[in-house]
Motif scaffolding. Sequence first.
Motif, short mmCIF file in Angstrom:
data_model
loop_
_atom_site.label_atom_id
_atom_site.label_comp_id
_atom_site.label_asym_id
_atom_site.label_seq_id
_atom_site.Cartn_x
_atom_site.Cartn_y
_atom_site.Cartn_z
N VAL A 18 1.51 12.54 -100.71
CA VAL A 18 0.36 13.05 -99.97
C VAL A 18 -0.81 12.10 -100.18
N LYS A 28 -6.65 20.14 -96.61
CA LYS A 28 -5.37 20.12 -95.92
C LYS A 28 -4.74 18.76 -96.15
N LEU A 29 -3.55 18.74 -96.76
CA LEU A 29 -2.88 17.50 -97.09
C LEU A 29 -1.61 17.36 -96.25
N LYS A 30 -1.36 16.17 -95.76
CA LYS A 30 -0.17 15.90 -94.96
C LYS A 30 0.83 15.14 -95.81
N ILE A 31 2.09 15.58 -95.78
CA ILE A 31 3.15 14.89 -96.51
C ILE A 31 3.59 13.70 -95.68
N THR A 32 3.66 12.54 -96.33
CA THR A 32 4.02 11.31 -95.63
C THR A 32 5.14 10.59 -96.38
#
Length: 75
Positions: A16, A4-8
Motif C-alpha cells: 500500500v 483510504k489505501l489502495k493495494i498495489t
Amino acid sequence: MTAKLKITAIGNSAGVILPKEVLEKLRVEKGDTLFLTETPNGIELSAHDDEVELQMEIAEKIMRENRNLLRKLAQ
C-alpha cells in the motif's frame, strides 16, 4: 484520521502507498520500519514495537544493576 489505501502490486508481492499525511502522523519516512499488530478492534499500524520496547527496558535495567560485572566480562 481515516485514510483510504489502495493495494498495489510490488513485484510478486502486494503493498500500500501511505499518503504524506499518514507518514507525518506516524513520524516515519522512507526506509523506516512499521509494526502491524492484530488487536480485538482490527489491525494497528505503529512506528514502534511494544514487545521490543519492553525487552529494551529490561536489558537497560540489567545493565544498570550489573554494571561492574559487565565491565569485568568485557575485559
